[in-house]
Design a protein around this motif. Structure first.
Motif, PDB file in Angstrom:
ATOM      1  N   ALA A   1     -22.355 -27.526 -17.724  1.00  0.00           N
ATOM      2  CA  ALA A   1     -22.374 -27.845 -15.413  1.00  0.00           C
ATOM      3  C   ALA A   1     -23.877 -27.803 -14.944  1.00  0.00           C
ATOM      4  CB  ALA A   1     -22.201 -26.813 -15.391  1.00  0.00           C
ATOM      5  N   GLN A   2     -24.882 -28.167 -16.443  1.00  0.00           N
ATOM      6  CA  GLN A   2     -25.769 -27.993 -16.289  1.00  0.00           C
ATOM      7  C   GLN A   2     -27.025 -27.500 -15.327  1.00  0.00           C
ATOM      8  OE1 GLN A   2     -27.382 -31.474 -17.624  1.00  0.00           O
ATOM      9  NE2 GLN A   2     -26.198 -31.517 -18.659  1.00  0.00           N
ATOM     10  N   ALA A   3     -26.499 -26.008 -15.725  1.00  0.00           N
ATOM     11  CA  ALA A   3     -26.997 -25.322 -15.006  1.00  0.00           C
ATOM     12  C   ALA A   3     -28.014 -24.519 -16.047  1.00  0.00           C
ATOM     13  CB  ALA A   3     -25.872 -24.059 -14.481  1.00  0.00           C
ATOM     14  N   ASP A   4     -28.546 -24.770 -16.980  1.00  0.00           N
ATOM     15  CA  ASP A   4     -29.040 -24.528 -17.759  1.00  0.00           C
ATOM     16  C   ASP A   4     -30.723 -24.108 -17.378  1.00  0.00           C
ATOM     17  OD1 ASP A   4     -30.067 -22.427 -20.680  1.00  0.00           O
ATOM     18  OD2 ASP A   4     -29.667 -24.368 -21.171  1.00  0.00           O
ATOM     19  N   GLU A   5     -30.603 -25.435 -17.429  1.00  0.00           N
ATOM     20  CA  GLU A   5     -32.171 -26.298 -16.989  1.00  0.00           C
ATOM     21  C   GLU A   5     -32.903 -25.479 -16.003  1.00  0.00           C
ATOM     22  OE1 GLU A   5     -32.992 -30.204 -16.036  1.00  0.00           O
ATOM     23  OE2 GLU A   5     -30.699 -29.884 -14.955  1.00  0.00           O
ATOM     24  N   PHE A   6     -32.289 -25.399 -15.109  1.00  0.00           N
ATOM     25  CA  PHE A   6     -32.888 -24.114 -13.898  1.00  0.00           C
ATOM     26  C   PHE A   6     -32.949 -23.286 -14.857  1.00  0.00           C
ATOM     27  CE2 PHE A   6     -28.936 -24.816 -12.176  1.00  0.00           C
ATOM     28  CZ  PHE A   6     -28.367 -23.353 -10.937  1.00  0.00           C
ATOM     29  N   ILE A   7     -31.374 -22.715 -14.828  1.00  0.00           N
ATOM     30  CA  ILE A   7     -32.519 -20.530 -15.531  1.00  0.00           C
ATOM     31  C   ILE A   7     -32.971 -20.602 -16.073  1.00  0.00           C
ATOM     32  CG2 ILE A   7     -30.135 -18.877 -16.156  1.00  0.00           C
ATOM     33  CD1 ILE A   7     -27.600 -20.922 -14.795  1.00  0.00           C
ATOM     34  N   GLU A   8     -32.856 -20.958 -16.990  1.00  0.00           N
ATOM     35  CA  GLU A   8     -34.118 -20.844 -18.301  1.00  0.00           C
ATOM     36  C   GLU A   8     -35.749 -20.994 -16.906  1.00  0.00           C
ATOM     37  OE1 GLU A   8     -34.209 -19.828 -21.263  1.00  0.00           O
ATOM     38  OE2 GLU A   8     -32.291 -19.809 -20.872  1.00  0.00           O
ATOM     39  N   GLN A   9     -36.137 -21.682 -16.102  1.00  0.00           N
ATOM     40  CA  GLN A   9     -37.075 -21.398 -15.743  1.00  0.00           C
ATOM     41  C   GLN A   9     -37.297 -20.367 -15.191  1.00  0.00           C
ATOM     42  OE1 GLN A   9     -37.212 -25.183 -13.688  1.00  0.00           O
ATOM     43  NE2 GLN A   9     -36.570 -27.093 -14.977  1.00  0.00           N
ATOM     44  N   PHE A  10     -36.321 -19.333 -14.299  1.00  0.00           N
ATOM     45  CA  PHE A  10     -36.634 -18.228 -13.862  1.00  0.00           C
ATOM     46  C   PHE A  10     -36.883 -17.424 -14.981  1.00  0.00           C
ATOM     47  CE2 PHE A  10     -32.376 -19.717 -11.090  1.00  0.00           C
ATOM     48  CZ  PHE A  10     -33.357 -19.828  -9.910  1.00  0.00           C
ATOM     49  N   PRO A  11     -37.956 -17.060 -14.010  1.00  0.00           N
ATOM     50  CA  PRO A  11     -38.455 -15.552 -15.685  1.00  0.00           C
ATOM     51  C   PRO A  11     -37.956 -14.382 -16.105  1.00  0.00           C
ATOM     52  CG  PRO A  11     -39.768 -15.574 -12.787  1.00  0.00           C
ATOM     53  CD  PRO A  11     -38.400 -16.100 -12.754  1.00  0.00           C
ATOM     54  N   GLU A  12     -36.258 -13.899 -14.858  1.00  0.00           N
ATOM     55  CA  GLU A  12     -35.964 -13.419 -15.426  1.00  0.00           C
ATOM     56  C   GLU A  12     -34.102 -13.509 -16.314  1.00  0.00           C
ATOM     57  OE1 GLU A  12     -35.373  -9.670 -14.554  1.00  0.00           O
ATOM     58  OE2 GLU A  12     -37.246  -9.489 -13.170  1.00  0.00           O
ATOM     59  N   LYS A  13     -34.443 -15.072 -16.089  1.00  0.00           N
ATOM     60  CA  LYS A  13     -33.324 -16.190 -16.595  1.00  0.00           C
ATOM     61  C   LYS A  13     -31.754 -15.584 -16.328  1.00  0.00           C
ATOM     62  CE  LYS A  13     -35.929 -17.428 -20.827  1.00  0.00           C
ATOM     63  NZ  LYS A  13     -36.801 -18.361 -20.050  1.00  0.00           N
ATOM     64  N   TYR A  14     -30.716 -15.601 -17.392  1.00  0.00           N
ATOM     65  CA  TYR A  14     -29.247 -15.397 -16.772  1.00  0.00           C
ATOM     66  C   TYR A  14     -29.541 -13.691 -16.346  1.00  0.00           C
ATOM     67  CZ  TYR A  14     -27.681 -19.043 -18.704  1.00  0.00           C
ATOM     68  OH  TYR A  14     -27.822 -20.982 -19.698  1.00  0.00           O
ATOM     69  N   ASP A  15     -30.358 -12.807 -15.711  1.00  0.00           N
ATOM     70  CA  ASP A  15     -30.068 -11.572 -15.040  1.00  0.00           C
ATOM     71  C   ASP A  15     -31.086 -11.787 -13.377  1.00  0.00           C
ATOM     72  OD1 ASP A  15     -29.140 -10.222 -17.738  1.00  0.00           O
ATOM     73  OD2 ASP A  15     -31.056 -10.224 -18.891  1.00  0.00           O
ATOM     74  N   THR A  16     -31.469 -12.550 -13.521  1.00  0.00           N
ATOM     75  CA  THR A  16     -31.619 -13.419 -12.106  1.00  0.00           C
ATOM     76  C   THR A  16     -30.737 -13.036 -11.198  1.00  0.00           C
ATOM     77  OG1 THR A  16     -33.004 -15.146 -12.958  1.00  0.00           O
ATOM     78  CG2 THR A  16     -32.500 -15.262 -10.927  1.00  0.00           C
ATOM     79  N   TYR A  17     -31.272 -11.985 -10.340  1.00  0.00           N
ATOM     80  CA  TYR A  17     -30.543 -11.490  -9.011  1.00  0.00           C
ATOM     81  C   TYR A  17     -29.940 -12.948  -8.179  1.00  0.00           C
ATOM     82  CZ  TYR A  17     -28.227  -8.016  -5.613  1.00  0.00           C
ATOM     83  OH  TYR A  17     -27.923  -7.138  -4.574  1.00  0.00           O
ATOM     84  N   ILE A  18     -29.012 -12.501  -7.919  1.00  0.00           N
ATOM     85  CA  ILE A  18     -28.935 -14.133  -6.710  1.00  0.00           C
ATOM     86  C   ILE A  18     -28.304 -13.157  -5.499  1.00  0.00           C
ATOM     87  CG2 ILE A  18     -26.586 -15.401  -5.669  1.00  0.00           C
ATOM     88  CD1 ILE A  18     -28.202 -16.432  -7.956  1.00  0.00           C
TER      89      ILE A  18
END
Length: 578
Positions: free
Chosen positions: A449-466
């Motif tokens: 879904a081309q979402a991995d590129e911006f998720i990896e830029q978050f400090p917490e990656k996949y644990d980033t709180y929405i």
């Protein structure tokens, strides 16, 4: 209504029964206390202290036991009423989960929230009143009347005359107030709807600097509720003056006639202690009526709330799973046969008219149409979010109405036009698609879904709180996360309802390429406003006014010289394909 509500008591039946039991014990002791006090007063004329000590100790023991039983009834009663309210809220919430979109439209979301909050609280308060005060009041009234009659029939008649007068006044007040409460709850729904709209659209409100307008609108709604409540409270306020007048009058008559009787006849007809106990019983009788009036007021308010709750609990959803419904969706083929659809019987014009489609499993279907052309209405029939008015929609050759709803919807993943993310981490949001998905699966679908590129830029990656509503991610990021979430389901049918509108054309093309290569057996339905998003579809459908006006491949529709060609040329600045 009562039968419906009582189903929510469940594990709190024991507490609901014990509460009146302890109340009864408390009342018996309270009603015996004036008798013991009367004997104590009459014994005080003698020279011995032994009877006084004996009655004094007895009074202390009875008072302590009465306090204990009162404490127990209050504690257990609170458990019963709060538990009942918890179950009632759960039952209403679970019922709503089974509602169709048409059912939600009928009640409105703001009204359903009011029913689960304000209305349940009103019913909870009334239930606590019923198992405590509504038991205490009549028992105290009956015991006090009986005991006072045994002391002096003539004096007790004063209280008996007051009872129907007070009761008539109370019933008149309740009769007048009840319709007002009904109007109040309707205005509550309107006010809550205004609040909900404002909070959901707060960014639009601020961007258009319309805070003043919204404040004025809310002020009017709040003023309407205040006006009706004030009217009801003014009528209810008559309750206390009437009761206090009757109590004061009764006590005055008892004291006057009692004192006169004692003076004229000595202690042969009425003793000083008996007069004291009669005054206490008079206060208990008329205080019981005061508490009874409070019960009536609370219950009159709660009755309308209970009706509104039962309306939800007893409502049969317009969409239900058939008995022994089909639980396996073999493939993603879809057929529309002479389908017409209206949102309600009151609709003057159908949203869809005479739709015929044959979609093979694994095909990619594009849908194009202007605003109001019923694109979303069409795809909502596939997962049976609504039922067709006429005709039939089939998935894998079986009418969708013959499927078990959960099984059907589990195989149809829909990324709606209004993307919704819930408060929680990215992982938690993604696992709505598959609750036991591994971290590797999450990464895989996010890459698709081309979402991995911006998720990896978050400090917490996949644990980033929405944040709630996904306010801390952009529209394009939100769309890609929702597509990834849908892909986790590995559905037979994937529907993208204008779900790539917020991403650039390059990312859109990469997503479509990934979907084509990674899930070739999944039927993909793409609703889009950009013709570039539909060019590689196996067939493209053009909707206009709820009808299919054009159907074919990209090349066929360009040659047709219709709506599709016009839209394509407007988006490509009139350039023809080579």
């Amino acid at each position: 209504m009562l039968k419906t509500l009582m189903k929510s008591i469940r594990e709190y039946k024991r507490a609901s029964i014990l509460t009146p039991f302890y109340i009864t014990l408390e009342i018996i002791l309270e009603c015996l206390l004036p008798l013991v006090m009367a004997n104590l007063i009459d014994r005080m004329t003698g020279s011995s202290l032994i009877p006084i000590i004996r009655y004094g100790v007895l009074l202390i023991i009875m008072a302590m036991l009465s306090l204990l039983f009162g404490y127990m009834s209050g504690r257990i009663g609170a458990t019963a009423s709060c538990g009942f309210a918890k179950n009632l809220r759960q039952d209403v919430f679970y019922k709503i989960q089974g509602f169709s979109f048409a059912d939600i439209d009928k009640f409105s979301s703001s009204s359903l929230v009011t029913r689960m909050t304000t209305d349940v609280t009103n019913v909870q308060n009334a239930y606590q009143m019923i198992i405590r005060i509504a038991v205490r009041t009549p028992l105290m009234l009956i015991f006090s009347v009986i005991i006072s009659l045994t002391i002096s029939v003539k004096m007790s008649l004063i209280f008996l005359i007051m009872i129907p007068i007070v009761a008539a006044a109370l019933f008149s007040i309740v009769f007048i107030v009840f319709p007002i409460f009904k109007r109040i709850f309707e205005k509550y729904d309107s006010m809550n709807n205004s609040v909900q709209e404002n909070i959901q659209g707060i960014r639009v409100v601020k961007s258009f600097v319309r805070e003043g307008y919204e404040q004025e609108k809310f002020h009017k709604s709040a003023a309407d509720v205040c006006k009706e409540f004030t009217k009801a409270e003014k009528i209810i306020a008559l309750n206390n003056p009437i009761l206090m007048f009757c109590i004061s009058l009764a006590i005055f008559l008892v004291c006057f006639i009692g004192a006169k009787t004692i003076i004229n006849s000595g202690a042969t007809e009425l003793t000083t202690g008996q007069l004291s106990s009669l005054i206490n019983y008079g206060v208990q009788i008329l205080s019981s009526l005061m508490m009874l009036s409070m019960v009536f007021v609370i219950c009159s308010m709660a009755t309308e709330s209970a009706n509104r709750i039962c309306e939800v609990l007893n409502h049969e959803s317009t969409l239900t799973s058939p008995e022994n419904g089909v639980t396996e969706v073999k493939n993603g083929s879809i057929q529309f046969e002479n389908v017409s659809f209206r949102y309600s019987d009151k609709s003057k014009k159908p949203a869809l008219m005479n739709i015929n489609l044959d979609i093979k499993s694994g095909q990619t279907i594009g849908i194009l149409g202007g605003t109001g052309s019923s694109k979303t209405s069409l795809i909502q029939l596939i997962s049976r979010l609504y039922d067709v008015t006429e005709g039939k929609v089939s998935v894998s050759g079986i009418d969708v109405r013959n499927y078990d709803l959960e099984s059907l919807r589990d195989e149809v993943a829909v990324v709606l036009q209004k993307n919704v993310l819930f408060s929680g981490t990215i992982k938690e949001n993604l696992r709505w698609g598959k609750k036991d998905a591994s971290d590797e699966e999450l990464v895989r679908v996010c890459r698709l879904a081309q979402a991995d590129e911006f998720i990896e830029q978050f400090p917490e990656k996949y644990d980033t709180y929405i944040e709630q509503g996904g306010t801390n991610v952009s529209g394009g990021q939100k769309q890609r996360l929702c597509i990834a979430r849908a892909l986790l389901k590995k559905p037979k049918i994937l529907i993208l309802d204008d779900s790539t509108s917020a991403v650039d054309t390059k990312t859109d093309a990469i997503i479509r390429k990934a979907l084509r290569e990674e899930i070739p057996d999944t039927t993909k339905i793409i609703i889009a406003q950009r013709t570039s998003s539909l060019e590689d579809a196996d067939q493209i459908i053009v909707l206009d006014g709820g009808r299919i006006t054009e159907q074919g491949t990209h090349e066929e529709l360009l040659a047709y010289n219709g709506i599709y060609q016009e839209v394509y040329q407007s988006q490509t600045n009139g350039k023809k394909e080579d």
